[in-house]
Write a protein that holds these residues in place. Structure first.
Motif, mmCIF file in Angstrom:
data_model
loop_
_atom_site.group_PDB
_atom_site.id
_atom_site.type_symbol
_atom_site.label_atom_id
_atom_site.label_comp_id
_atom_site.label_asym_id
_atom_site.label_seq_id
_atom_site.Cartn_x
_atom_site.Cartn_y
_atom_site.Cartn_z
ATOM 1 N N CYS A 62 -6.290 1.217 -7.524
ATOM 2 C CA CYS A 62 -5.898 2.613 -7.320
ATOM 3 C C CYS A 62 -7.127 3.494 -7.155
ATOM 4 C CB CYS A 62 -5.110 3.127 -8.520
ATOM 5 S SG CYS A 62 -3.624 2.204 -8.891
ATOM 6 N N HIS A 63 -6.990 4.511 -6.323
ATOM 7 C CA HIS A 63 -8.016 5.536 -6.239
ATOM 8 C C HIS A 63 -7.367 6.855 -5.831
ATOM 9 C CE1 HIS A 63 -7.926 4.278 -1.991
ATOM 10 N NE2 HIS A 63 -8.425 5.473 -1.713
ATOM 11 N N CYS A 103 -1.688 1.602 -11.769
ATOM 12 C CA CYS A 103 -0.371 1.085 -11.386
ATOM 13 C C CYS A 103 -0.297 -0.368 -11.848
ATOM 14 C CB CYS A 103 -0.160 1.163 -9.882
ATOM 15 S SG CYS A 103 1.392 0.396 -9.338
ATOM 16 N N TYR A 111 0.840 -1.189 0.000
ATOM 17 C CA TYR A 111 0.000 0.000 0.000
ATOM 18 C C TYR A 111 0.876 1.241 0.000
ATOM 19 C CZ TYR A 111 -3.958 2.967 1.382
ATOM 20 O OH TYR A 111 -4.936 3.924 1.422
ATOM 21 N N VAL A 139 -2.852 10.019 -4.523
ATOM 22 C CA VAL A 139 -3.134 8.784 -5.255
ATOM 23 C C VAL A 139 -2.779 7.617 -4.336
ATOM 24 C CG1 VAL A 139 -2.511 7.354 -7.231
ATOM 25 C CG2 VAL A 139 -2.636 9.848 -7.483
ATOM 26 N N TYR A 140 -3.747 6.746 -4.099
ATOM 27 C CA TYR A 140 -3.528 5.569 -3.262
ATOM 28 C C TYR A 140 -3.445 4.336 -4.153
ATOM 29 C CZ TYR A 140 -4.660 8.609 0.606
ATOM 30 O OH TYR A 140 -4.660 9.639 1.513
ATOM 31 N N VAL A 141 -2.435 3.508 -3.887
ATOM 32 C CA VAL A 141 -2.151 2.318 -4.688
ATOM 33 C C VAL A 141 -2.098 1.126 -3.741
ATOM 34 C CG1 VAL A 141 -0.473 1.239 -6.218
ATOM 35 C CG2 VAL A 141 -0.817 3.711 -6.316
ATOM 36 N N VAL A 162 3.282 4.227 -11.920
ATOM 37 C CA VAL A 162 2.000 4.774 -11.497
ATOM 38 C C VAL A 162 1.710 5.974 -12.392
ATOM 39 C CG1 VAL A 162 0.688 5.816 -9.602
ATOM 40 C CG2 VAL A 162 2.427 4.072 -9.101
ATOM 41 N N ALA A 193 -6.228 6.755 -11.690
ATOM 42 C CA ALA A 193 -4.854 6.320 -11.430
ATOM 43 C C ALA A 193 -4.714 4.862 -11.849
ATOM 44 C CB ALA A 193 -4.511 6.487 -9.961
#
Length: 106
Positions: free
Chosen positions: A51-52, A36, A18, A58-60, A81, A34
């Motif tokens: 991803c959001h 990745c 994460y 940006v969270y992966v 990303v 996003a």
């Protein structure tokens, strides 16, 4: 945006991977997406992250269950990303990925 962060990473199979990447600068993320992906040296897809985007971050996530789908023969890969919209596409982060298949049972 003209800066690409280069960062080596390690994915431990059976664990969540994460990351959060905060975007600085004047970029409208209202309708952005996003993406990745982790690929091998032949550019074959190994795994795609969930991803959001929230605010300017940006969270992966590669969930533990999804990491278990990575073939045991794969020990190294490359990831990137991107954020994209109808009017732009930016690469935020890229680098190599070490994949550790040893799952601790303690």
């Amino acid at each position: 945006m003209d800066y690409i962060k280069r960062q080596s990473e390690t994915i431990h199979i059976g664990n969540d991977w994460y990351r959060g990447y905060t975007i600085q600068g004047d970029v409208d993320l209202t309708h952005a997406k996003a993406v990745c992906k982790v690929r091998n040296s032949n550019d074959d897809l190994i795994v795609e992250a969930d991803c959001h985007i929230e605010g300017n971050t940006v969270y992966v996530l590669i969930p533990a269950a999804k990491s278990l789908t990575i073939p045991k023969s794969v020990f190294k890969g490359f990831y990137d990303v991107f954020i994209t919209s109808d009017t732009y596409s930016y690469k935020l982060v890229m680098g190599s990925v070490k994949i550790i298949h040893e799952i601790s049972l303690h």
